[in-house]
Motif scaffolding. Structure first.
Motif, mmCIF file in Angstrom:
data_model
loop_
_atom_site.group_PDB
_atom_site.id
_atom_site.type_symbol
_atom_site.label_atom_id
_atom_site.label_comp_id
_atom_site.label_asym_id
_atom_site.label_seq_id
_atom_site.Cartn_x
_atom_site.Cartn_y
_atom_site.Cartn_z
ATOM 1 N N ALA A 42 0.830 -1.205 0.000
ATOM 2 C CA ALA A 42 0.000 0.000 0.000
ATOM 3 C C ALA A 42 0.866 1.257 0.000
ATOM 4 N N CYS A 43 1.962 1.226 0.747
ATOM 5 C CA CYS A 43 2.874 2.377 0.794
ATOM 6 C C CYS A 43 3.500 2.623 -0.577
ATOM 7 N N ASP A 78 12.995 3.179 -0.265
ATOM 8 C CA ASP A 78 13.964 3.280 0.830
ATOM 9 C C ASP A 78 13.374 3.917 2.087
ATOM 10 N N THR A 79 12.075 4.185 2.075
ATOM 11 C CA THR A 79 11.420 4.742 3.264
ATOM 12 C C THR A 79 11.620 3.790 4.439
ATOM 13 N N PRO A 80 12.146 4.274 5.562
ATOM 14 C CA PRO A 80 12.423 3.385 6.694
ATOM 15 C C PRO A 80 11.167 2.837 7.373
ATOM 16 N N ASN A 124 13.557 -1.107 5.507
ATOM 17 C CA ASN A 124 12.851 -0.159 4.663
ATOM 18 C C ASN A 124 11.783 -0.916 3.880
ATOM 19 N N LEU A 125 11.066 -0.212 3.048
ATOM 20 C CA LEU A 125 9.952 -0.840 2.348
ATOM 21 C C LEU A 125 10.383 -1.984 1.430
ATOM 22 N N VAL A 163 6.110 3.443 9.961
ATOM 23 C CA VAL A 163 6.638 3.780 8.640
ATOM 24 C C VAL A 163 6.793 5.295 8.541
ATOM 25 N N GLY A 164 7.968 5.753 8.174
ATOM 26 C CA GLY A 164 8.135 7.195 8.006
ATOM 27 C C GLY A 164 9.581 7.644 8.020
ATOM 28 N N LYS A 165 9.837 8.790 7.414
ATOM 29 C CA LYS A 165 11.193 9.318 7.288
ATOM 30 C C LYS A 165 11.804 9.711 8.630
ATOM 31 N N VAL A 166 10.957 9.954 9.650
ATOM 32 C CA VAL A 166 11.507 10.344 10.956
ATOM 33 C C VAL A 166 12.422 9.259 11.520
ATOM 34 N N LEU A 167 12.217 8.019 11.074
ATOM 35 C CA LEU A 167 13.035 6.910 11.578
ATOM 36 C C LEU A 167 14.493 7.036 11.158
ATOM 37 N N ASN A 168 14.766 7.861 10.168
ATOM 38 C CA ASN A 168 16.153 8.081 9.735
ATOM 39 C C ASN A 168 16.947 8.884 10.760
ATOM 40 N N ARG A 169 16.230 9.626 11.615
ATOM 41 C CA ARG A 169 16.857 10.468 12.642
ATOM 42 C C ARG A 169 17.838 11.457 12.024
#
Length: 257
Positions: A176-177, A185-187, A205-206, A224-230
């Motif tokens: 779905a994402c 590459d979304t974490p 990642n996805l 799921v989200g870019k914030v996980l990249n820190r």
């Protein structure tokens, strides 16, 4: 007449209980806890002579009848739910039934697994200019989803997405994402039994999380989200020396006075 307290027992670590929750547990005559989800060590806070019931083997009718009988006899009831009672806690129907019998109740909030997971991951869920929206949802199972809350519609809004009760449908989440246009590459983080001794966090990642977390199919949260990249490039304005607000004047303005 006694009173019912719906208590958030947190994700597993008994030290994450609120002080208020512990005080109520220590004085309650009857305790009903979800044995399949709540750490049994929490019962160490109860009175020695308290009557304890495991709701994992009880029906709604049995739970309500136990509460009503206790309250009518002047006993307080501590009803323990995992995490925070307001998030997939199934308290709505319990409150509705108690109201039919004019039984007083109160809700004591707890730490939901999402916030416990964020602390373990050392992430800010609302990172500046990366994500200012946090979505808590689930995929449809035996509990139907409202028509306007399908995963495709929800993902179209962007933000940080947290899926409860859905790790067994991890591939559906990933698919779905990707349909929604998320970069492959979304974490993604799969957080299993956070706060318990056997907790486990799988990061990926996805494109690879389905394989990495293949052995986890229950009691896990999917984030799921870019914030996980820190990886934040812009700091919050809250403590910026060039940003003034109602509690702190702009330092440049002070210099000019």
């Amino acid at each position: 007449m006694g009173k019912v307290y719906f208590i958030g027992a947190g994700p597993g670590d008994i030290e994450l209980l609120t002080i208020k929750a512990v005080k109520i547990l220590k004085r309650s005559d009857v305790v009903i806890y979800a044995g399949s989800l709540v750490n049994g060590d929490i019962l160490s806070f109860t009175k020695k002579d308290a009557k304890v019931f495991d709701s994992s083997s009880m029906t709604l009718k049995e739970i309500i009848n136990t509460m009503i009988d206790a309250c009518k006899n002047g006993y307080d009831v501590a009803r323990l739910h995992s995490g925070d009672p307001s998030i997939y806690g199934a308290i709505a129907e319990q409150m509705k039934e108690l109201e039919k019998f004019n039984i007083e109740y109160e809700i004591i909030p707890g730490i939901t697994s999402l916030f416990a997971a964020a602390s373990k991951l050392k992430v800010q869920l609302t990172a500046p200019e990366i994500s200012q929206t946090v979505v808590i949802t689930r995929l449809e199972g035996r509990t139907k989803m409202p028509e306007d809350e399908s995963i495709d519609k929800i993902l179209s809004h962007g933000g940080t997405f947290c899926f409860y009760l859905s790790v067994d449908k991890l591939k559906e989440i990933v698919d779905a994402c990707l349909r929604a246009g998320f970069d492959k590459d979304t974490p993604v983080a799969v957080c299993y039994r956070i706060g318990w001794k056997d907790e486990k966090i799988v990061k990926g990642n996805l494109k690879d999380i389905t394989k990495k977390a293949s052995g986890i199919n229950r009691q896990a949260l999917v984030i799921v989200g870019k914030v996980l990249n820190r990886d934040i490039s812009n700091y919050s304005k809250l403590y910026d020396e060039n940003f003034s607000h109602g509690y702190r004047k702009n330092s440049n303005n002070i210099d000019k006075q």
